[in-house]
Scaffold this motif. Structure first.
Motif, short mmCIF file in Angstrom:
data_model
loop_
_atom_site.label_atom_id
_atom_site.label_comp_id
_atom_site.label_asym_id
_atom_site.label_seq_id
_atom_site.Cartn_x
_atom_site.Cartn_y
_atom_site.Cartn_z
N VAL A 91 0.67 -1.05 -0.35
CA VAL A 91 -0.46 -0.42 -0.05
C VAL A 91 1.12 1.33 0.17
N TYR A 92 0.71 3.00 -1.13
CA TYR A 92 1.29 3.60 -1.39
C TYR A 92 0.61 4.55 -0.25
N TYR A 93 1.99 4.71 0.18
CA TYR A 93 0.82 6.54 1.03
C TYR A 93 1.14 7.61 0.82
N CYS A 94 0.93 8.86 0.37
CA CYS A 94 2.17 9.48 0.15
C CYS A 94 1.74 11.26 1.72
N HIS A 95 2.37 11.33 1.54
CA HIS A 95 2.91 12.28 2.64
C HIS A 95 3.61 13.66 2.78
N THR A 96 2.90 14.17 3.92
CA THR A 96 4.15 15.22 4.10
C THR A 96 4.06 15.92 5.03
N ARG A 97 4.92 16.73 5.65
CA ARG A 97 5.23 17.66 7.10
C ARG A 97 4.59 18.50 7.29
N ARG A 98 3.97 19.35 8.01
CA ARG A 98 3.60 20.72 8.67
C ARG A 98 3.35 21.06 9.62
N SER A 99 4.74 22.00 10.58
CA SER A 99 4.69 21.98 11.77
C SER A 99 4.92 21.23 12.74
N GLY A 100 5.54 19.95 12.52
CA GLY A 100 5.85 18.92 12.88
C GLY A 100 5.15 18.07 12.74
N MET A 101 4.17 18.13 12.32
CA MET A 101 2.54 17.79 12.66
C MET A 101 3.09 16.43 11.07
N ASP A 102 2.97 14.89 11.28
CA ASP A 102 2.24 14.84 9.93
C ASP A 102 1.39 13.82 9.46
N PHE A 103 0.85 14.46 8.15
CA PHE A 103 -0.29 14.17 7.14
C PHE A 103 0.59 12.94 6.14
N TRP A 104 -0.97 11.84 5.83
CA TRP A 104 -0.61 10.89 5.46
C TRP A 104 -2.14 10.39 4.85
#
Length: 114
Positions: A91-104
């Motif tokens: 399973v492939y997930y797109c991810h980024t971080r902002r203000s120290g938080m992970d978003f998936w």
């Protein structure tokens, strides 16, 4: 922040797929974007990342076969996967971080099988 991944599916060994990820809720052009994959029973693996300046980095297991790219105006990140192998099944997930938080993103299944 919302990340919506798409493009997964079933493909034969040696085939290709292109994953897409649409991002919202972030200043996309300033974020590092990446793709991870997860196989049940294994550790999550960072597959590829792309910086705001479009510098890229890849896991050794996919170098020369996968290409990550981005379209800032569209808030999209892509993962072109060529010469797929059964061990790319995950399973492939797109991810980024902002203000120290992970978003998936939700994840998209890629299955490589004959």
């Amino acid at each position: 922040v919302q990340l919506q991944a798409s493009g997964g599916g079933l493909v034969q060994p040696g085939g290709s797929l292109r994953l897409s990820c649409a991002a919202s809720g972030i200043v996309f052009s300033t974020r590092v974007m990446d793709w991870y994959r997860l196989v049940p029973g294994k550790q999550r693996e960072l597959v590829a990342l792309i910086t705001p300046e479009s510098t890229t980095s890849y896991a050794d297991s996919v170098k020369g076969r996968f290409t990550i790219s981005r379209a800032n105006a569209r808030r999209m990140v892509y993962l072109q996967m060529n010469s797929l192998k059964p061990e790319d099944t995950a399973v492939y997930y797109c991810h980024t971080r902002r203000s120290g938080m992970d978003f998936w993103g939700r994840g998209t299944q890629v299955t490589v099988s004959s």
